[in-house]
Design an enzyme around this catalytic site. Structure first.
Site, PDB file in Angstrom:
ATOM      1  N   GLU A  88       5.246  -6.269   5.968  1.00 17.38           N
ATOM      2  CA  GLU A  88       4.091  -6.713   5.194  1.00 17.38           C
ATOM      3  C   GLU A  88       4.248  -8.123   4.611  1.00 17.38           C
ATOM      4  O   GLU A  88       4.344  -8.296   3.390  1.00 17.38           O
ATOM      5  CB  GLU A  88       3.794  -5.710   4.067  1.00 17.38           C
ATOM      6  CG  GLU A  88       3.563  -4.293   4.566  1.00 17.38           C
ATOM      7  CD  GLU A  88       3.169  -3.314   3.466  1.00 17.38           C
ATOM      8  OE1 GLU A  88       3.239  -3.668   2.283  1.00 17.38           O
ATOM      9  OE2 GLU A  88       2.780  -2.183   3.812  1.00 17.38           O
TER      10      GLU A  88
ATOM     11  N   GLU B 214       3.558   2.671   8.741  1.00 17.92           N
ATOM     12  CA  GLU B 214       3.345   3.335   7.445  1.00 17.92           C
ATOM     13  C   GLU B 214       1.915   3.823   7.356  1.00 17.92           C
ATOM     14  O   GLU B 214       0.983   3.126   7.782  1.00 17.92           O
ATOM     15  CB  GLU B 214       3.546   2.371   6.259  1.00 17.92           C
ATOM     16  CG  GLU B 214       4.960   2.066   5.927  1.00 17.92           C
ATOM     17  CD  GLU B 214       5.088   1.107   4.743  1.00 17.92           C
ATOM     18  OE1 GLU B 214       4.217   1.121   3.843  1.00 17.92           O
ATOM     19  OE2 GLU B 214       6.055   0.335   4.749  1.00 17.92           O
TER      20      GLU B 214
HETATM   21  O1  IFM Z   1       5.518   1.620  -1.148  1.00 22.28           O
HETATM   22  C1  IFM Z   1       4.867   0.702  -0.351  1.00 22.28           C
HETATM   23  C2  IFM Z   1       5.797   0.165   0.714  1.00 22.28           C
HETATM   24  O2  IFM Z   1       6.939  -0.399   0.182  1.00 22.28           O
HETATM   25  C3  IFM Z   1       5.090  -0.900   1.518  1.00 22.28           C
HETATM   26  N1  IFM Z   1       3.820  -0.440   1.986  1.00 22.28           N
HETATM   27  C4  IFM Z   1       2.937   0.207   1.069  1.00 22.28           C
HETATM   28  C5  IFM Z   1       3.660   1.309   0.319  1.00 22.28           C
HETATM   29  C6  IFM Z   1       2.704   1.997  -0.659  1.00 22.28           C
HETATM   30  O3  IFM Z   1       2.190   1.059  -1.555  1.00 22.28           O
END
Ligand code: IFM
Length: 441
Positions: free
Chosen positions: A162, A349
């Site tokens: 990210e 994710e």
């Molecule tokens: O916890 C975070 C993760 O570290 C990165 N992506 C989003 C998740 C939820 O906010």
């Protein structure tokens, strides 16, 4: 709906969010250790000193991963454990990951490793952090060590997690470490992170290594709250600021000119872009990682940096306030396929936070189950449409340190009692296990 036999089901975590052991085995502070100690930055002044104590309990956590039945586990490496000081390699830090990954492999679990999930060593930040181009060499020194020590055990490498969060959220909005509020600084950070991605991929190939390597972006499909011209402009700007700023250099070799113009009008300059940078950033990868949580609904806002603010949305929301939007997840991947790449996509994710209640030793998290089912149905649908989604990692295995929200938001399939460190499998753990067993939703 069926998933094919090769589809990878996974579960994800990151180092700072679960490990704890903040000063053990010569680890030095990361920017998150520093940031979380300053009042006002993190809810309840929580920090990752102990977190889920995974550093000491990884064997117990691996048993949970095995029981869940996933094909792959996504974890990240804490750079300050590997290089606690400039030029000082720390074998003890590497040992921890070697032991853990070996254990996973012995149990037949594939391993996806993220090299940078935001825990920048404080000593690198003190040298200017990602704002300073020369500091990319420090990252390359660290990644080379990870590759030479771990590549035979790792199945999939993710250079960055990210970049929007590591650059804009952290250096322009100031909500994440290091907490700067300077768009010019944030743009440099974004550029150097992207550049470092390309350099690391080149380094990997030069070393003659053959596992899969790629990057993970967090993307959001953006919608205008009305059909008015200005709200549509806001939606286009938000898309440029959040999605295209990263997708375009990675797949088209330039930043989006509409957003460059917008930033230029805010006195940003682009001297940090050097000849040849985009060729490096575009270095061919094996996959694209996409983190998806929610859609964005926006409206025109003349006072905002990008002339855009969030609009009121009637969608049901998770506890963190994000719209539940599985159909828009499909729109997003459709857009990525149409405009950017045919590389295999991993959903690296996806998950949701809820106010979980532990009652009689159980957590009945039906909302999380519902979210999981809707999003896995969306993934199955995407594959019916031929979008080639090769894997899905649920975020997260355990409840953990949710950055500026501290421990107030629980994303885990496993509930963590932070007083005792007891792990309690939630209803969603059993439901995900069942889906994985049947390869069917
Ligand atoms: O916890 C975070 C993760 O570290 C990165 N992506 C989003 C998740 C939820 O906010």
């Amino acid at each position: 709906m069926k998933f094919n036999r090769d589809f990878i089901f996974g579960v994800a975590t990151s180092s700072y969010q679960i490990e704890g052991a903040f000063d053990e085995d010569d680890r030095t502070p990361s920017i998150w250790d520093t940031f979380s100690r300053i009042e006002g930055n993190v809810q309840d002044m929580d920090n990752g000193d102990v977190a889920c104590d995974h550093y000491h309990r990884y064997n117990e956590d691996i048993k949970l991963i095995k029981e869940l039945g996933v094909d792959s586990y996504r974890l990240s490496i804490a750079w300050p454990r590997i290089f606690p000081e400039k030029g000082k390699y720390n074998p003890k830090g590497m040992e921890f990951y070697k032991n853990m990954i070996t254990e996973l492999k012995q149990r037949g679990i594939k391993v996806a490793v993220t090299l940078y999930h935001w825990d920048l060593p404080q000593w690198v930040q003190d040298l200017g952090g990602w704002e300073v181009r020369e500091n990319i060499d420090l990252f390359l020194q660290y990644t080379e060590k990870c590759f030479t020590e771990l590549d035979d055990l790792v199945d999939l490498w993710i250079t960055h997690n990210e970049p929007w969060c590591a650059s804009i959220l952290s250096n322009a909005i100031g909500e994440h470490a290091p907490g700067k509020k300077d768009i010019s600084a944030a743009l440099k950070v974004a550029h150097h992170i992207l550049l470092s991605h390309g350099m690391v991929v080149r380094q990997y190939h030069k070393l003659g290594l053959k596992k899969q390597i790629g990057i993970t972006l967090n993307l959001t499909p953006v919608y205008s709250s009305t059909t008015s011209f200005v709200d549509k402009l806001a939606a286009s700007n938000m898309d440029g600021y959040f999605n295209r700023w990263f997708l375009e250099p990675l797949f088209k070799g330039a930043y989006p000119m509409d957003i460059v113009n917008l930033y230029a009008a805010r006195n940003c300059n682009f001297d940090f872009i050097k000849d040849g940078d985009f060729d490096i950033i575009r270095e061919k990868c094996d996959f694209l990682g996409v983190n998806f949580y929610n859609r964005s609904l926006v409206r025109f806002d003349p006072m905002s940096l990008i002339l855009c603010s969030g609009a009121h949305s009637k969608y049901n929301k998770t506890d963190i306030g994000w719209d539940i939007s599985p159909n828009e997840f499909i729109d997003l991947i459709k857009m990525v396929r149409a405009r950017y790449t045919d590389l295999p996509i991993y959903i690296t994710e996806n998950g949701s936070a809820w106010l979980d209640v532990l009652e009689n030793g159980e957590v009945k998290d039906n909302e999380r189950i519902n979210y999981l089912e809707l999003h896995l149905q969306a993934v199955a649908k995407m594959n019916e449409l031929g979008f080639n989604i090769v894997g899905y990692y649920y975020w997260s295995l355990l409840d953990n340190f949710e950055w500026a929200n501290g421990y107030s938001q629980r994303f885990g399939l496993v509930y963590v009692n932070y007083d005792t460190q007891e792990r309690i499998k939630k209803g969603s753990f059993y439901r995900y296990k069942e889906i994985i067993e049947k390869k069917c939703i």
